[in-house]
Scaffold this active site. Structure first.
Site, mmCIF file in Angstrom:
data_model
loop_
_atom_site.group_PDB
_atom_site.id
_atom_site.type_symbol
_atom_site.label_atom_id
_atom_site.label_comp_id
_atom_site.label_asym_id
_atom_site.label_seq_id
_atom_site.Cartn_x
_atom_site.Cartn_y
_atom_site.Cartn_z
ATOM 1 N N CYS A 135 -12.354 -4.504 0.135
ATOM 2 C CA CYS A 135 -11.208 -5.396 0.316
ATOM 3 C C CYS A 135 -10.724 -5.874 -1.039
ATOM 4 O O CYS A 135 -11.446 -6.542 -1.764
ATOM 5 C CB CYS A 135 -11.562 -6.593 1.185
ATOM 6 S SG CYS A 135 -10.113 -7.650 1.415
ATOM 7 N N GLY A 141 -1.329 5.266 6.454
ATOM 8 C CA GLY A 141 0.035 5.722 6.681
ATOM 9 C C GLY A 141 0.261 6.603 7.884
ATOM 10 O O GLY A 141 1.309 7.245 7.993
HETATM 11 C C1 FMN Z 1 -2.481 -6.873 7.232
HETATM 12 C C2 FMN Z 1 -3.650 -5.989 6.952
HETATM 13 C C3 FMN Z 1 -4.940 -6.503 7.048
HETATM 14 C C4 FMN Z 1 -6.051 -5.710 6.790
HETATM 15 N N1 FMN Z 1 -7.298 -6.219 6.923
HETATM 16 C C5 FMN Z 1 -8.392 -5.426 6.740
HETATM 17 C C6 FMN Z 1 -9.698 -5.911 6.962
HETATM 18 O O1 FMN Z 1 -9.909 -7.056 7.337
HETATM 19 N N2 FMN Z 1 -10.752 -5.061 6.736
HETATM 20 C C7 FMN Z 1 -10.559 -3.769 6.326
HETATM 21 O O2 FMN Z 1 -11.532 -3.041 6.137
HETATM 22 N N3 FMN Z 1 -9.324 -3.278 6.141
HETATM 23 C C8 FMN Z 1 -8.241 -4.074 6.343
HETATM 24 N N4 FMN Z 1 -6.978 -3.551 6.158
HETATM 25 C C9 FMN Z 1 -6.830 -2.140 5.757
HETATM 26 C C10 FMN Z 1 -6.558 -1.229 6.966
HETATM 27 O O3 FMN Z 1 -7.633 -1.264 7.861
HETATM 28 C C11 FMN Z 1 -6.308 0.220 6.523
HETATM 29 O O4 FMN Z 1 -7.434 0.711 5.849
HETATM 30 C C12 FMN Z 1 -5.117 0.341 5.582
HETATM 31 O O5 FMN Z 1 -4.099 -0.553 5.959
HETATM 32 C C13 FMN Z 1 -4.555 1.758 5.530
HETATM 33 O O6 FMN Z 1 -4.071 2.164 6.775
HETATM 34 P P1 FMN Z 1 -2.492 2.071 7.186
HETATM 35 O O7 FMN Z 1 -1.714 2.693 6.071
HETATM 36 O O8 FMN Z 1 -2.390 2.811 8.479
HETATM 37 O O9 FMN Z 1 -2.168 0.619 7.319
HETATM 38 C C14 FMN Z 1 -5.862 -4.357 6.421
HETATM 39 C C15 FMN Z 1 -4.565 -3.836 6.328
HETATM 40 C C16 FMN Z 1 -3.474 -4.628 6.587
HETATM 41 C C17 FMN Z 1 -2.092 -4.026 6.485
#
Ligand code: FMN
Ligand code: FAD
Ligand code: FAD
Ligand code: FMN
Ligand code: FES
Ligand code: FES
Lengths: 302, 253, 302, 253
Positions: free
Chosen positions: C129, C243
């Site tokens: 994170c 994505g």
């Molecule tokens: C608003 C938000 C909160 C997130 N919170 C966490 C989290 O608490 N723990 C975690 O491992 N990843 C967290 N992520 C990362 C997502 O799980 C994911 O790995 C990342 O957004 C890439 O995927 P995406 O492009 O489909 O969003 C968060 C992402 C977003 C956008």
């Protein structure tokens, strides 16, 4: 009158906008679209010791708000560039920055040395090309190697040396500090991020080289973050790049800590982009209350 | 070459997934040779432009005509442009086909699928120069036929389809006319077709138009490079600016 | 019949699609849109030892084909989650994967231990994170620390442990190998890339925390590249993310080497996205000639 | 709450950079309270949705009305939607204003700029419930005035403008009526205004509608969180799902 001229080590720029290396060839093609003398500077395609053919095609692929490329440093070699490409640019009233690449310390030294014969005004040391099998990017991910190659190139030249950093690293600040200590006169940030696209029909990476460098607006937030981080930690100027398409983007880069900017793949979308951004910059600066480019530099830091 | 917002004056489907797009603007006055192309920015959603051949030019209307096939998201989105819309075009790009044959000579046009379009403007120019034009046009099936009438107006036409639903079943190379009569050939189509044509017509003077993925489309980025076969000094050519038309001996297919 | 069920260590998934951690809360809000039992699994918001308020607002900003977020691990704490949030999910017929976060080795251990009481089916170890000042990402950028925290968590639990890797590193393979050696049952790739946006009007970063994590289609090529790299070097399965917005995207991930996928910020654009992609997946697989998800996994490797 | 492609049935400029957008669809039947909002996907070019308050509901026409101001690229692009277009909407979101005052009581609506819209639907409902409504509406200048007629139809209206070009020069807090007569106030506008209103009307029961940047807009991502002032157990609220309307004592402004 909004002042858009910028002074960088060894470079007096009438404005802070220049095409990025590899996205403008050696200028000739873009001279059909506008007078190259309008540019702040021109950063030419990478030069290596011998001529290189580069990678197999396809060499480019489209991505969301960006593109991948794996040209593989195709270029006519430093001698060919000096002899056949640079004479075209000399009549223009704009400084030339040569992008120096190589696979070995010796090659970097040779290229830098040869380019220091008066044909260009500055060197951009490319230790960050992700698209060649050996050399290039190792120098850009290990602070010690980065130190070494910068120091070696500085020995070979009296020209200002801007070291182009790779974003594919855990700690950009340590890289930036290493090259500063080695005598870099400035930084260029950022090169492309290594990426891949796979075609579900062929079940293969679209790019023949498998991976390519990601550029375009997709990477702008990463570039801005890295420049913001590095600005606080070094005392040399930064040429910022990555996804710039509008005058507002330029101001975002200046505020993050860039002293000048380069426009890369946006030249493919709009061949007039550099000229148009130069025209729009004074109004954009004024809109946000700046009377000069210099005033905006680093403005996002407390 | 310029960048221009060209106006859509005609846009219609002419065959299965195949469209005719007629664009008005200054670029129409800058076309120098058949076989040149324009670089189309479909919309802000696409980062790269799409190269599309100029299939015809009307100096009277100040238009160029593109014939394109839906192959992916970009060409799919292109179908949404309405008459009156403006489209962001860079062009004309590349070096096209030479039109240097002597009056009375025989020319053979060999087109496969969406490689057919540039041959039309070429054929018109050849005929205007008094050259006799024969065409072999290959399509996948009857539903995909387009511009057959137009080519018929230029001279004899032989059709092939992969499924035999019209014309000869097979590939263009199965339907080439007596070669003794041919003074030069001009071809454009999928690379496997170009390769076969080149082999089959070895010895006949020819011109091949090649496709490659492009970045800049103007010769600056080295995305579209081909290795040259002979002892060409540079060792490479750029499809976008040195081509897209090459001599068969010049490049490795 | 296209087979879309997937078996991963400790998880029998009826399909390979699950919401990504932090983008789906604890499921309640999305249950208004569709039946959560349709999901392959649910990855819940990060759990820490004590409850955390997180960062100041604004916590999100829009970027080209993506967004930045800096929530800062806001969560009710592991006890609160077990007591107040998980009971809502238990009636659904879908496995729960808990995202484990912390600032210290001890905190990770505590959270993992508490969650191993039967309330969830697997752990996702969040060592990546980028949005908290201490802990979190250091564990994810240093292979030795990553090894240590993985090993410690494995000691605390019988549940399968999927380690979520950070893309903000020079060498993703060494991280992946380190956690594999430490006993990780699988990998989750990737978390967000650290980025920044600056508002030219306020001259400040838009996100109060200054930097935030970049997600969305902008980062997909980077995720695909990293999964493709790691797939060749490890023998544990990969949950891919970054994505994903279409069924074709899922197939691209499978071909790169992912065994299952998670959908993150696309849930904000389209709250029905997971359900819709699950519906579309069989046709998409068939279109490209696959009879099962498993058949596509790693298909882009020779 | 659902996701729906709503149909544009009316779209017009009603003041300087201010537009009225009327949308038809099922969401109009799901609105429970004034002060709720919809989350608008302007186009594929924008990654995040834009929250916009529901300014009115017509059960007869099956429509909701949005009043929005151009503040950046998203709202600028929204102005391009034509009647007949479909717009991707998620909603209705959030907990709006309660409409629980007793018949005959006095209500004061205090709106600043683009915070005014949700107060209109609220005012209509209050009036329908037999409550006496007074409004104080603040605008930047005369050119930005909108919906004054509409509020006039609900009860007494006091206008303020920053430049004094119409009504009282100054801020809404400079033009509040005798407070003794007010049984409850309802306010929406820029946060500095909300802060001042809250201080000035300390002691009067009130409801404040708050803006915050959103991710999901449904309560799942914790993007839009506010610290709560009292010993609220959770220590935070989500603007999108616990709000956007809060009691003045509930949150730290
Ligand atoms: C608003 C938000 C909160 C997130 N919170 C966490 C989290 O608490 N723990 C975690 O491992 N990843 C967290 N992520 C990362 C997502 O799980 C994911 O790995 C990342 O957004 C890439 O995927 P995406 O492009 O489909 O969003 C968060 C992402 C977003 C956008
Ligand atoms: C010189 C030249 C002339 C052409 N003339 C025509 C024509 O007259 N009519 C016609 O229908 N098509 C023509 N093409 C092919 C046309 O460019 C592609 O079909 C089109 O780019 C596909 O875009 P897409 O978004 O639909 O497909 P996608 O596969 O989604 O495109 C993804 C990316 O790959 C590129 N790409 C995909 N296929 C090709 C291809 N065959 N050649 C080059 N780039 C490609 C796209 O430009 C885009 O950058 C020509 C190509 C070249 C190089
Ligand atoms: C509950 C709620 C109700 C609203 N009701 C209305 C209304 O009825 N009429 C109206 O004109 N405006 C309303 N707004 C404000 C409106 O959401 C913003 O003006 C709009 O999002 C700006 O988008 P943009 O793309 O034009 O601006 P940009 O500044 O380019 O937007 C960039 C990003 O910031 C977000 N953002 C910018 N300003 C705000 C803001 N004030 N609040 C939340 N997010 C913001 C955008 O959503 C987007 O994600 C409301 C906001 C909230 C939270
Ligand atoms: C086709 C292409 C070729 C490039 N070639 C080089 C190069 O030779 N040397 C170099 O230092 N950077 C090269 N780059 C990187 C750019 O100079 C620039 O750092 C990067 O593209 C980010 O900027 P952008 O997003 O504006 O394109 C190349 C980029 C592209 C797209
Ligand atoms: S596409 Fe750039 S050189 Fe041909
Ligand atoms: S916007 Fe996601 S919780 Fe409010």
């Amino acid at each position: 009158m909004t002042e858009i001229s910028v002074r960088l080590p060894g470079l007096d720029l009438k404005n802070p906008v220049m095409p990025a290396s590899g996205c403008f060839g050696f200028g000739k093609e873009f001279s059909q679209f506008y007078d190259l003398s309008e540019l702040g500077a021109i950063i030419i395609k990478a030069a290596t010791g011998a001529k290189r053919f580069g990678n197999q095609t396809p060499r480019v692929a489209e991505t969301a708000s960006g593109m991948l490329n794996a040209i593989g440093l195709q270029n006519p070699g430093v001698d060919g560039i000096i002899e056949h490409e640079l004479p075209f640019l000399h009549p223009y009233n704009t400084p030339i920055i040569a992008n120096v690449a190589g696979s070995t310390l010796e090659e970097y030294a040779e290229v830098a040395n040869k380019l220091s014969n008066g044909s260009v005004q500055a060197l951009e040391l490319n230790i960050s090309c992700p698209n060649v099998k050996e050399g290039g990017v190792q120098f850009g991910t290990d602070p010690e190697l980065a130190y070494e190659v910068t120091q070696e190139v500085k020995k070979q030249t009296d020209l200002p040396v801007y070291v182009k950093l790779s974003p594919n690293v855990t700690d950009i600040v340590s890289l930036a500090k290493a090259v500063e200590q080695a005598g870099a006169d400035g930084l260029s940030m950022i090169n492309t991020l290594t990426g891949m696209r796979i075609d579900p029909r062929s079940r293969k990476p679209i790019i023949a080289n498998q991976t390519g460098g990601l550029s375009g607006p997709a990477i702008k937030p990463i570039a801005i973050r890295m420049i913001h981080q590095v600005y606080k930690e070094v005392n040399i100027p930064i040429i910022g790049m990555g996804g710039i398409e509008t005058a507002d983007d330029i101001i975002e880069y200046l505020l993050a800590g860039a002293n000048a900017v380069a426009i890369g793949s946006a030249n493919f979308k709009n061949p007039n982009i550099c000229k148009e951004l130069i025209e729009q910059l004074p109004d954009a600066l004024e809109k946000y209350g700046f009377t000069s480019v210099q005033e905006a530099v680093g403005g996002a830091h407390d | 070459m310029i960048r221009e917002w060209m106006k859509v004056v005609n846009h219609q489907q002419i065959a299965f997934q195949t469209y005719l797009l007629e664009l008005q603007g200054e670029i129409s006055t800058l076309v120098e040779r058949p076989g040149q192309f324009v670089h189309v920015q479909v919309s802000d959603q696409f980062f790269l432009r799409r190269p599309v051949s100029i299939a015809d030019v009307s100096p009277v209307k100040g238009t160029i005509t593109l014939l394109y096939k839906v192959m992916g998201e970009g060409t799919e989105a292109l179908t949404k442009k309405a008459v009156g819309d403006k489209v962001d075009i860079v062009g004309p790009g590349g070096n096209g086909f030479p039109v240097e044959q002597e009056k009375g000579e025989e020319a053979l046009l060999i087109g496969g699928g969406i490689g057919i379009p540039p041959l039309y403007y070429l054929g018109k120019q050849l005929v205007a120069n008094g050259i006799n034009v024969k065409s072999v046009l290959g399509y996948r099936s009857k539903a995909e036929l387009f511009y057959v009438e137009e080519f018929n107006a230029l001279g004899e036409v032989q059709i092939t389809t992969n499924d035999g639903s019209v014309g000869e079943k097979g590939f263009v190379t199965d339907a080439l006319p007596h070669l003794e009569s041919i003074d030069a050939y001009y071809t454009c189509g999928p690379s496997i077709m170009l390769k076969n044509v080149k082999e089959k017509l070895d010895g006949v003077p020819g011109y091949i138009s090649i496709e490659e993925r492009m970045g800049c489309g103007i010769g600056a980025c080295f995305a579209c490079v081909l290795e040259t076969s002979e002892s060409c000094d540079k060792g490479y050519v750029r499809v976008c600016s040195d081509g897209p038309v090459f001599r068969p001996g010049e490049v490795i297919l």
